[in-house]
Design a protein around this motif. Structure first.
Motif, mmCIF file in Angstrom:
data_model
loop_
_atom_site.group_PDB
_atom_site.id
_atom_site.type_symbol
_atom_site.label_atom_id
_atom_site.label_comp_id
_atom_site.label_asym_id
_atom_site.label_seq_id
_atom_site.Cartn_x
_atom_site.Cartn_y
_atom_site.Cartn_z
ATOM 1 N N UNK A 180 0.830 -1.198 0.000
ATOM 2 C CA UNK A 180 0.000 0.000 0.000
ATOM 3 C C UNK A 180 0.865 1.248 0.000
ATOM 4 N N UNK A 181 0.639 2.125 0.971
ATOM 5 C CA UNK A 181 1.436 3.352 1.078
ATOM 6 C C UNK A 181 2.450 3.289 2.215
ATOM 7 N N UNK A 182 2.434 2.205 2.987
ATOM 8 C CA UNK A 182 3.361 2.069 4.116
ATOM 9 C C UNK A 182 4.526 1.172 3.698
ATOM 10 N N UNK A 183 5.538 1.771 3.085
ATOM 11 C CA UNK A 183 6.634 0.986 2.531
ATOM 12 C C UNK A 183 7.637 0.536 3.590
ATOM 13 N N UNK A 184 7.540 1.087 4.791
ATOM 14 C CA UNK A 184 8.431 0.648 5.865
ATOM 15 C C UNK A 184 7.866 -0.532 6.643
ATOM 16 N N UNK A 185 6.628 -0.931 6.353
ATOM 17 C CA UNK A 185 6.029 -2.061 7.063
ATOM 18 C C UNK A 185 6.738 -3.358 6.681
ATOM 19 N N UNK A 186 6.706 -4.316 7.589
ATOM 20 C CA UNK A 186 7.431 -5.577 7.401
ATOM 21 C C UNK A 186 6.501 -6.623 6.813
ATOM 22 N N UNK A 187 6.780 -7.037 5.578
ATOM 23 C CA UNK A 187 5.989 -8.038 4.871
ATOM 24 C C UNK A 187 6.929 -9.108 4.315
ATOM 25 N N UNK A 188 7.360 -10.062 5.147
ATOM 26 C CA UNK A 188 8.341 -11.058 4.684
ATOM 27 C C UNK A 188 7.835 -11.949 3.561
ATOM 28 N N UNK A 189 6.527 -11.943 3.304
ATOM 29 C CA UNK A 189 6.014 -12.744 2.199
ATOM 30 C C UNK A 189 6.602 -12.286 0.867
ATOM 31 N N UNK A 190 7.063 -11.029 0.786
ATOM 32 C CA UNK A 190 7.674 -10.559 -0.464
ATOM 33 C C UNK A 190 8.940 -11.342 -0.790
ATOM 34 N N UNK A 191 9.670 -11.779 0.248
ATOM 35 C CA UNK A 191 10.853 -12.617 0.000
ATOM 36 C C UNK A 191 10.459 -13.945 -0.637
ATOM 37 N N UNK A 192 9.327 -14.492 -0.207
ATOM 38 C CA UNK A 192 8.852 -15.748 -0.796
ATOM 39 C C UNK A 192 8.473 -15.559 -2.258
ATOM 40 N N UNK A 193 7.889 -14.420 -2.585
ATOM 41 C CA UNK A 193 7.532 -14.169 -3.984
ATOM 42 C C UNK A 193 8.776 -14.125 -4.866
ATOM 43 N N UNK A 194 9.818 -13.460 -4.375
ATOM 44 C CA UNK A 194 11.054 -13.413 -5.158
ATOM 45 C C UNK A 194 11.724 -14.786 -5.208
ATOM 46 N N UNK A 195 11.623 -15.538 -4.122
ATOM 47 C CA UNK A 195 12.176 -16.893 -4.132
ATOM 48 C C UNK A 195 11.428 -17.765 -5.133
#
Length: 415
Positions: free
Chosen positions: A340-355
């Motif tokens: 969304x607009x909170x780019x400092x929030x922690x969303x570790x699922x993004x690492x899984x998407x890149x993996x």
């Protein structure tokens, strides 16, 4: 006091260099210009930020970069990049914000990588896409703290580049850097317009973050041959490194496409990983993976989160229904929707998407060259398929590693 006296003397000398007639002005003009440069240099010695409009906002931003680099003032290129210190310089790549050079040390013939990122200033006749000061701080902090994970400790992961130095640099770029840029531009492989301008076209007030780090090898796509077993090892190394960085630093890479995933030969039979709860190792099969380029990454240090504003990403690009993450544009789109607009929030699922993006591309590449009659290759391909199909069932890379690779039965495992 000495600098002040010399500066005053130069000003007086300039005033008395005979400007009474046209001939005298023509004769003394080069002398006056040289005196101007001398006065400016003395001002810089007294105040290294003499050329900048130091409003409170700019002062705060530049101090944040200096603090991240642990410097008191910007350093001249001649100090950070002395011409006598390197035998050869070659530009090998560039991105939207930075340029990558390889340099060979004259003293021990070791090869290092130099990453230059523009943070202030522009060429004399063109605008320049420079990185915001806040994002430069994030890149510096990510690079420094991820580099420390290579050292033995509570948190350990050897798949991040070893950083030797990070400096904020200003002044005239050395000739060897300009020549390397020219050679890269003239290269037959370089068909697109370059992102960055020739180094000597920038004004003297331009600022660059310069990082010197180890050479981590080549991209997976550039490797001439990778066995299925090596491919599985590279994937497990990457998952393990992301898992450790998540636990230690709340880390998200957010830009782990194949260009930022490097490989190089290694003589180490195994690589060790550890967190507060888990310790494990991964067999290398003589190849080691490296994760690079943390400009867009998110990290948490000392209770503060550092991350880049990703709002400029377009919502278009790639097949939005692609189930196997072959196109990295899908991952950018999903990240933007998730954050969304909170780019400092922690969303570790993004690492899984890149993996998932990496595993999908590795599997499609290895499957073409693998031997169907070799039982080892067949088992390795099956392992890649299983990892690809199950990686998106979890919310973090650490959960993925624990559940899919070694389970929760023991606190010390060997993969």
């Amino acid at each position: 006091m000495f600098v002040r006296l010399v500066t005053h003397a130069l000003k007086v000398l300039k005033m008395r260099t005979g400007w009474n007639c046209r001939k005298q002005r023509m004769f003394w003009r080069p002398v006056a210009a040289a005196l101007d440069r001398g006065i400016d240099s003395l001002h810089e010695i007294k105040n290294p930020l003499h050329f900048y409009s130091m409003d409170e906002n700019f002062s705060r931003k530049i101090e944040s970069v200096l603090q991240a680099c642990r410097l008191q003032r910007p350093l001249p290129y001649s100090v950070v990049f002395p011409s006598w210190g390197f035998e050869s310089v070659k530009k090998i790549a560039e991105g939207a914000y930075g340029e990558i050079y390889t340099v060979q040390n004259r003293l021990d013939s070791s090869e290092q990588v130099l990453k230059t990122v523009g943070v202030y200033g522009s060429p004399r006749d063109d605008p320049h896409l420079s990185l915001e000061f806040e994002n430069a701080v994030s890149d510096v902090i990510c690079s420094k703290h991820l580099s420390k994970l290579r050292d033995p400790g509570v948190f350990q992961a050897p798949n991040f580049p070893k950083v030797h130095s990070i400096d904020l640099v200003k002044g005239k770029a050395p000739k060897c850097l300009v020549e390397a840029w020219n050679a890269f531009e003239a290269s037959s492989k370089q068909t697109e317009r370059l992102f960055h301008f020739r180094p000597d076209r920038y004004t003297r007030d331009a600022l660059f973050v310069v990082m010197e780090m180890e050479n981590c090898g080549e991209t997976f796509s550039e490797r001439q041959s990778t066995s299925p077993l090596q491919a599985v090892s590279l994937v497990l190394q990457t998952a393990s490194a992301l898992a450790v960085a998540e636990c230690a630093l709340g880390f998200e890479h957010r830009d782990l496409h194949l260009g930022n995933w490097l490989c190089r030969p290694t003589s180490q039979p195994r690589l060790d990983y550890s967190t507060e709860k888990w310790r494990w190792s991964v067999p290398t099969f003589n190849v080691q993976a490296f994760l690079i380029d943390f400009t867009m990454s998110r990290i948490s240090v000392g209770g503060n989160a550092f991350a880049m504003d990703l709002s400029y990403f377009s919502d278009t690009g790639g097949d939005q229904n692609d189930p196997i993450f072959m196109n990295f544009n899908n991952v950018y789109r999903m990240m933007k929707e998730e954050l969304g607009t909170d780019f400092s929030s922690y969303k570790p699922v993004t690492n899984l998407w890149w993996l998932a993006h990496i595993i999908s591309n590795v599997h499609s590449t290895i499957r073409v060259h693998a031997s169907t009659s070799d039982d080892v290759d067949t088992i390795a391909l099956y392992a890649l398929e299983r990892l690809r199909d199950r990686v998106l069932r979890y919310s973090s890379t650490m959960d993925f590693v624990i559940s899919e690779v070694f389970g929760e039965a023991d606190t010390q495992q060997t993969l």
